[in-house]
Scaffold this motif. Structure first.
Motif, short mmCIF file in Angstrom:
data_model
loop_
_atom_site.label_atom_id
_atom_site.label_comp_id
_atom_site.label_asym_id
_atom_site.label_seq_id
_atom_site.Cartn_x
_atom_site.Cartn_y
_atom_site.Cartn_z
N GLN A 2 0.85 -1.18 0.00
CA GLN A 2 0.00 0.00 0.00
C GLN A 2 0.89 1.23 0.00
OE1 GLN A 2 -2.86 0.35 3.21
NE2 GLN A 2 -3.67 2.25 2.40
N GLU A 3 0.72 2.05 -1.03
CA GLU A 3 1.46 3.31 -1.12
C GLU A 3 0.47 4.44 -0.89
OE1 GLU A 3 4.43 4.86 -4.35
OE2 GLU A 3 2.44 5.65 -4.75
N ILE A 4 0.84 5.33 -0.01
CA ILE A 4 -0.02 6.48 0.24
C ILE A 4 0.78 7.74 -0.09
CG2 ILE A 4 -1.45 5.34 1.95
CD1 ILE A 4 0.74 7.84 3.33
N GLU A 5 0.05 8.78 -0.41
CA GLU A 5 0.70 10.05 -0.71
C GLU A 5 -0.20 11.19 -0.29
OE1 GLU A 5 0.10 10.49 -5.33
OE2 GLU A 5 1.30 8.69 -5.02
N VAL A 6 0.43 12.33 -0.14
CA VAL A 6 -0.25 13.61 -0.01
C VAL A 6 0.37 14.51 -1.07
CG1 VAL A 6 -0.95 13.42 2.42
CG2 VAL A 6 1.30 14.34 1.86
N LYS A 7 -0.45 15.42 -1.60
CA LYS A 7 0.01 16.24 -2.73
C LYS A 7 -0.42 17.68 -2.52
CE LYS A 7 -0.43 14.19 -6.38
NZ LYS A 7 -0.66 13.28 -7.34
N TYR A 8 0.48 18.59 -2.92
CA TYR A 8 0.25 20.02 -2.71
C TYR A 8 0.72 20.81 -3.92
CZ TYR A 8 0.35 18.25 2.04
OH TYR A 8 0.13 17.51 3.17
N ARG A 9 -0.05 21.84 -4.28
CA ARG A 9 0.45 22.83 -5.23
C ARG A 9 1.54 23.61 -4.49
NH1 ARG A 9 -1.79 23.36 -9.96
NH2 ARG A 9 -3.87 22.48 -10.27
N LEU A 10 2.64 23.81 -5.17
CA LEU A 10 3.79 24.47 -4.58
C LEU A 10 3.97 25.83 -5.23
CD1 LEU A 10 6.29 24.32 -2.74
CD2 LEU A 10 7.45 23.08 -4.57
N ARG A 11 4.00 26.87 -4.42
CA ARG A 11 4.08 28.24 -4.95
C ARG A 11 5.49 28.83 -4.87
NH1 ARG A 11 -0.64 27.84 -6.87
NH2 ARG A 11 -2.46 27.81 -5.54
N ASP A 12 6.31 28.32 -3.93
CA ASP A 12 7.61 28.94 -3.69
C ASP A 12 8.68 27.85 -3.53
OD1 ASP A 12 9.79 30.46 -2.86
OD2 ASP A 12 8.67 31.56 -1.32
N LEU A 13 9.23 27.42 -4.66
CA LEU A 13 10.23 26.36 -4.65
C LEU A 13 11.48 26.75 -3.86
CD1 LEU A 13 11.27 23.59 -5.43
CD2 LEU A 13 11.93 24.53 -7.66
N PRO A 14 12.02 27.97 -4.01
CA PRO A 14 13.19 28.32 -3.20
C PRO A 14 12.94 28.22 -1.69
CG PRO A 14 12.97 29.85 -5.04
CD PRO A 14 11.72 29.01 -5.01
N LEU A 130 3.47 23.09 -10.63
CA LEU A 130 4.50 22.64 -9.70
C LEU A 130 3.84 22.07 -8.44
CD1 LEU A 130 7.61 22.62 -9.25
CD2 LEU A 130 7.34 24.85 -8.15
N PHE A 131 4.32 20.88 -8.03
CA PHE A 131 3.72 20.18 -6.90
C PHE A 131 4.79 19.61 -5.98
CE2 PHE A 131 0.64 20.09 -10.23
CZ PHE A 131 -0.57 20.30 -9.59
N LEU A 132 4.42 19.48 -4.70
CA LEU A 132 5.17 18.68 -3.73
C LEU A 132 4.30 17.47 -3.45
CD1 LEU A 132 7.35 18.05 -1.57
CD2 LEU A 132 5.96 19.42 0.03
N GLU A 133 4.88 16.29 -3.63
CA GLU A 133 4.19 15.05 -3.33
C GLU A 133 5.05 14.30 -2.31
OE1 GLU A 133 2.16 12.59 -6.54
OE2 GLU A 133 3.94 11.37 -6.12
N ILE A 134 4.42 13.82 -1.26
CA ILE A 134 5.13 13.04 -0.25
C ILE A 134 4.52 11.65 -0.25
CG2 ILE A 134 5.83 12.86 2.17
CD1 ILE A 134 5.30 15.91 2.39
N GLU A 135 5.37 10.64 -0.47
CA GLU A 135 4.92 9.25 -0.58
C GLU A 135 5.51 8.41 0.55
OE1 GLU A 135 6.40 7.93 -4.37
OE2 GLU A 135 5.02 9.19 -5.50
N LYS A 136 4.76 7.37 0.90
CA LYS A 136 5.23 6.42 1.91
C LYS A 136 4.59 5.07 1.61
CE LYS A 136 5.49 5.73 6.94
NZ LYS A 136 6.64 4.92 6.84
N VAL A 137 5.39 4.02 1.74
CA VAL A 137 4.87 2.66 1.65
C VAL A 137 4.54 2.23 3.07
CG1 VAL A 137 5.40 0.27 1.04
CG2 VAL A 137 6.19 2.15 -0.43
N LEU A 138 3.32 1.73 3.26
CA LEU A 138 2.86 1.38 4.60
C LEU A 138 3.20 -0.06 4.96
CD1 LEU A 138 -0.66 3.01 4.85
CD2 LEU A 138 1.57 3.97 5.40
#
Length: 178
Positions: A2-14, A130-138
């Protein structure tokens, strides 16, 4: 798995890069991922994705990966199976023969960092942004929803402007193109 993720629009990469650096993390060199998404022929956008298998054919660095994901509690908490395949065109035809149809093509540039069992991905997705995605295998028995709450708390601790989305990249790209 099972892979889970959260995803966000990213406005300020620096600002994100600075926050990661403060934690000793540096994003990898960029790689390009060329994904073809597939849905069952009897499924269409607007219908629930929960419990429905979806396929993906990815090319990255000359390698082709075939993936099937089935969303469990939400679109970003999935049962996932993945395997490398030798021939993208033959696999495409096999996927169609199995009762799937191509939906959208997702091309993105990805940079990653690893931390505490999480993979942090900064994705520049053609047509979507542009997005930040954080993934984790449970681990077996772990709750996807609870794990997503922990990942969201970590994302918020980074102290950068993020706009969470529950949509998958195929839905985001499709929405941008219609």
């Amino acid at each position: 798995m099972q892979e889970i993720e959260v995803k966000y629009r990213l406005r300020d990469l620096p600002a994100l890069e600075q926050s990661l650096a403060e934690r000793g993390l540096v994003l990898s060199a960029p790689i390009t991922q060329d994904d073809q998404a597939y849905a069952r022929v009897d499924w269409s956008y607007g219908q629930s994705k929960i419990g429905v298998p979806f396929a993906r054919l990815r090319t990255q660095d000359g390698r082709h990966l075939f993936t099937v994901k089935t969303p469990l509690v939400n679109e970003l908490a999935c049962l996932e199976h993945e395997s490398e395949v030798a021939d993208r065109d033959q696999m495409h035809q096999a996927i169609i023969q199995m009762g799937f149809r191509p939906t959208v093509r997702i091309v993105k540039t990805r940079r990653t960092a690893q931390m505490a069992g999480m993979e942090l991905c900064v994705d520049e997705v053609e047509h979507a942004g542009l997005f930040l995605e954080i993934e984790k295998v449970l681990d077996a028995g772990e709750s996807g929803a609870v794990a997503q709450e922990r990942l969201d708390a970590f994302a918020r601790s980074l102290g950068v402007e993020l706009e969470r989305t529950a949509d998958t990249y195929d839905s985001l790209v499709r929405a941008a193109l219609v």
